[in-house]
Design a protein around this motif. Structure first.
Motif, PDB file in Angstrom:
ATOM      1  N   ALA A 341     -32.979  35.173  -7.836  1.00  0.00           N
ATOM      2  CA  ALA A 341     -33.200  34.747  -9.544  1.00  0.00           C
ATOM      3  C   ALA A 341     -32.616  33.874 -10.042  1.00  0.00           C
ATOM      4  CB  ALA A 341     -33.549  36.285 -10.341  1.00  0.00           C
ATOM      5  N   LEU A 342     -30.834  34.433 -10.210  1.00  0.00           N
ATOM      6  CA  LEU A 342     -29.908  33.138 -10.686  1.00  0.00           C
ATOM      7  C   LEU A 342     -29.956  31.727  -9.963  1.00  0.00           C
ATOM      8  CD1 LEU A 342     -26.716  35.410 -11.289  1.00  0.00           C
ATOM      9  CD2 LEU A 342     -28.616  35.248 -12.678  1.00  0.00           C
ATOM     10  N   ALA A 343     -30.802  31.759  -9.085  1.00  0.00           N
ATOM     11  CA  ALA A 343     -30.736  30.036  -8.525  1.00  0.00           C
ATOM     12  C   ALA A 343     -32.126  29.323  -8.570  1.00  0.00           C
ATOM     13  CB  ALA A 343     -31.309  30.276  -6.812  1.00  0.00           C
ATOM     14  N   SER A 344     -33.033  30.281  -9.427  1.00  0.00           N
ATOM     15  CA  SER A 344     -34.265  29.949  -9.441  1.00  0.00           C
ATOM     16  C   SER A 344     -34.435  29.311 -10.717  1.00  0.00           C
ATOM     17  CB  SER A 344     -35.742  30.951 -10.186  1.00  0.00           C
ATOM     18  OG  SER A 344     -35.674  32.329 -10.664  1.00  0.00           O
ATOM     19  N   PRO A 345     -35.284  28.317 -10.869  1.00  0.00           N
ATOM     20  CA  PRO A 345     -36.244  27.326 -12.371  1.00  0.00           C
ATOM     21  C   PRO A 345     -36.301  28.115 -12.930  1.00  0.00           C
ATOM     22  CG  PRO A 345     -37.216  26.285  -9.702  1.00  0.00           C
ATOM     23  CD  PRO A 345     -36.103  27.753  -9.304  1.00  0.00           C
ATOM     24  N   ARG A 346     -37.105  29.216 -13.012  1.00  0.00           N
ATOM     25  CA  ARG A 346     -37.493  30.401 -13.954  1.00  0.00           C
ATOM     26  C   ARG A 346     -36.143  30.830 -14.608  1.00  0.00           C
ATOM     27  NH1 ARG A 346     -41.374  35.188 -13.255  1.00  0.00           N
ATOM     28  NH2 ARG A 346     -41.321  36.065 -15.239  1.00  0.00           N
ATOM     29  N   TYR A 347     -35.364  30.828 -13.702  1.00  0.00           N
ATOM     30  CA  TYR A 347     -33.335  31.560 -14.903  1.00  0.00           C
ATOM     31  C   TYR A 347     -33.212  30.305 -15.684  1.00  0.00           C
ATOM     32  CZ  TYR A 347     -29.076  32.954 -15.540  1.00  0.00           C
ATOM     33  OH  TYR A 347     -27.708  33.865 -15.303  1.00  0.00           O
ATOM     34  N   LEU A 348     -33.302  28.843 -14.992  1.00  0.00           N
ATOM     35  CA  LEU A 348     -32.739  27.720 -15.654  1.00  0.00           C
ATOM     36  C   LEU A 348     -33.362  27.251 -16.887  1.00  0.00           C
ATOM     37  CD1 LEU A 348     -31.993  25.412 -13.095  1.00  0.00           C
ATOM     38  CD2 LEU A 348     -30.343  26.224 -14.450  1.00  0.00           C
ATOM     39  N   ASP A 349     -34.397  27.994 -16.790  1.00  0.00           N
ATOM     40  CA  ASP A 349     -35.497  27.603 -17.057  1.00  0.00           C
ATOM     41  C   ASP A 349     -35.531  28.353 -18.654  1.00  0.00           C
ATOM     42  OD1 ASP A 349     -37.930  26.680 -18.999  1.00  0.00           O
ATOM     43  OD2 ASP A 349     -38.546  28.110 -19.295  1.00  0.00           O
ATOM     44  N   LEU A 350     -35.209  29.237 -18.919  1.00  0.00           N
ATOM     45  CA  LEU A 350     -34.863  31.142 -19.657  1.00  0.00           C
ATOM     46  C   LEU A 350     -33.387  30.367 -20.452  1.00  0.00           C
ATOM     47  CD1 LEU A 350     -34.945  33.522 -21.100  1.00  0.00           C
ATOM     48  CD2 LEU A 350     -33.883  34.698 -19.384  1.00  0.00           C
ATOM     49  N   LEU A 351     -32.378  30.468 -19.843  1.00  0.00           N
ATOM     50  CA  LEU A 351     -31.130  29.612 -20.107  1.00  0.00           C
ATOM     51  C   LEU A 351     -31.016  28.812 -21.172  1.00  0.00           C
ATOM     52  CD1 LEU A 351     -28.744  29.588 -17.407  1.00  0.00           C
ATOM     53  CD2 LEU A 351     -28.824  31.247 -19.057  1.00  0.00           C
TER      54      LEU A 351
END
Length: 510
Positions: A341-351
């Motif tokens: 999860a922390l390595a995913s583009p989805r997480y970076l987009d959330l941040l």
């Protein structure tokens, strides 16, 4: 593998590199008895950051340093007070992958590049106790900084740095500061060399005005944005700890995500839900991914303690071994989901969306109203939702349907508790009392739900044991104990809920 240590220090504006007339007076600060000269060091550090200095703006730094006794890469992350966590890696040409990953919640995927070079001539002395042990280091630094960004400049200054030895007493810094202040040596205005260097050499570090800065003090928007900002910062700070598997970090990060999600739901009258609802869904996703690891932590502790508390004669078969095998497999799966999860583009987009939310919030008209009126109305709305769910659950007979209804009510209790937490600075004692009593309901219903989950796990373990020809007695015994525990918690719930109803008087909250 990167090495980590806690660094506690204070910086001062030294009058001049060669003015050390105050140094002997430090031996009068208990328990310092002597001062040892450790010579001069030449340090050369290149600091890395994004083009818009995202590390520096979040009180972090990343450098590659040569010279001295700790040459290498250093990522420094903020801790409360005068402390920072320093994570070190050996010298290499490029940024070490582990440090790049630990900085990801701050960089949000933007490339790192050299931004400033800082060369320091350090005169080092150590403060010693009666046994010759090192209490602290006193460094007088002549600093030369060169910006590596476009249109950057050069600057020089002299500063004094006092750093505690490992496990040193922070009270020593207070005693030293009194001596320094009496000799005209005051705290430096900037918290670190890199901040001072960039401030003096690089226009890009100038603070930009955000929509958050334009909110009127005392309004609902001002109050709520301060709370949201703290949670966004906390999520950012927790990321490196979760990646490094620091104890309780997953729990704290999951709780922070839930607090944020609850806040955005409860206070939709202040923040536009067309913007915040998609963020809420992503926070729900993140909490769910972290939940696999966190829920297993809770369940493992519960089952392990249950086995350990049984008399030896009631533990039949390889119970401990089966529990360990189950734990290893489940823990690995939970850890995998967290890291993916922390390595995913989805997480970076959330941040990225969270940072935008904190800096340029989508405020609605009610954001300009007085905070007490708006927050109280939202709090009472959450209470009404909880009341409907809890009354329904308590009216049901015991069984699976009631278990699900209590769990459903518990989620509403959690949202009310978080809403009360956000409103507490504005509403004062009534919100604090309500939040405290709702927490008790959450804990009782949570313990009941944990027992339901534990019974399901015990049943599956018993099935596996039976298939392997192992006795199922112990698993059945633990299952029965959990059923009794759940019944006891259900019995406590009506009284805990009555205390919440007494604390939710509308006249007090308004």
């Amino acid at each position: 593998m990167a090495q980590t240590k806690r660094e506690t220090e204070r910086k001062y504006a030294a009058p001049a590199a060669n003015d050390v007339s105050w140094l002997p007076k430090l031996t009068g600060v208990d328990p310092v008895v002597s001062l040892a000269d450790r010579g001069v060091q030449e340090l050369d550090a290149v600091y890395y950051d994004t083009d818009d200095l995202r590390l520096t703006r979040t009180s972090a730094s990343l450098r590659r340093r040569t010279g001295g006794t700790d040459a290498g890469w250093h990522l420094k992350l903020p801790l409360p007070g005068d402390s920072r966590e320093e994570i070190g890696a050996p010298l290499s040409e490029g940024v070490p992958a582990e440090l790049r990953e630990l900085a990801l919640s701050r960089t949000r995927g933007s490339p790192l590049r050299p931004v400033v070079r800082i060369r320091t001539t350090r005169s080092l002395r150590q403060l010693l106790d009666a046994e010759g042990g090192v209490l602290a280091e006193v460094s007088t630094d002549a600093v030369h900084a060169d910006s590596l960004l476009d249109d950057g400049e050069r600057t020089t200054w002299t500063e004094l740095e006092i750093e505690l030895a490992d496990s040193g007493d922070p009270a020593l810094l207070d005693g030293i500061e009194k001596v320094l202040h009496s000799n005209g040596v005051d705290r430096a205005q900037d918290p670190s060399k890199v901040v001072r260097a960039l401030t003096q050499t690089t226009p890009v570090l100038e603070r930009t005005q955000t929509a958050r800065d334009e909110t009127t003090p005392g309004t609902a928007g001002d109050h709520l944005l301060a709370y949201v900002g703290r949670l966004v910062d906390a999520l950012t700070d927790l990321d490196p700890a979760v990646r490094r598997d620091t104890p309780d970090a997953v729990h704290q990060m999951r709780t922070t995500a839930r607090r944020l999600r609850g806040c955005l739901r409860s206070y939709r009258s202040v923040l536009d839900r067309e913007v915040t609802d998609p963020i809420r869904r992503e926070l729900s996703w993140l909490a769910g991914e972290l939940g696999a690891e966190r829920d297993h932590e809770v369940l493992r502790e519960r089952l392990t303690s249950g086995v350990l508390e049984l008399p030896g004669e009631l533990v039949l078969g390889p119970v401990t071994a089966r529990l360990q095998t189950w734990d290893t497999a489940q823990r690995a799966e939970g850890r995998r989901r967290t890291l993916e999860a922390l390595a995913s583009p989805r997480y970076l987009d959330l941040l990225e969306k969270l940072r935008t939310l904190a800096d340029t919030p989508p405020l609605r008209a009610k954001a300009a109203d007085k905070s007490k009126k708006v927050l109280a109305k939202a709090l009472l709305k959450e209470y009404d939702r909880l009341m409907q769910r809890m009354d329904r659950a308590l009216d049901m007979p015991s069984g699976a349907e009631r278990d699900a209804a209590i769990h459903y009510a518990r989620k509403a209790a959690k949202r009310l508790r978080y809403a009360a937490e956000a409103a507490r600075p504005a509403l004062g004692k009534p919100a604090r009392r309500l939040g405290k009593r709702v927490k008790a309901v959450q804990q009782v219903s949570g313990a009941q739900h944990d027992s339901v989950v534990a019974r399901d796990a015990l049943r599956r373990l018993a099935i596996s044991a039976h298939a392997a020809g192992e006795p199922g007695f112990t698993w059945g015994l633990l299952h029965g104990q959990e059923r009794a525990t759940a019944s006891a918690r259900e019995g406590q719930l009506p009284q805990a809920w009555a205390r919440v109803r007494a604390a939710a008087r509308r006249k007090d909250l308004r």
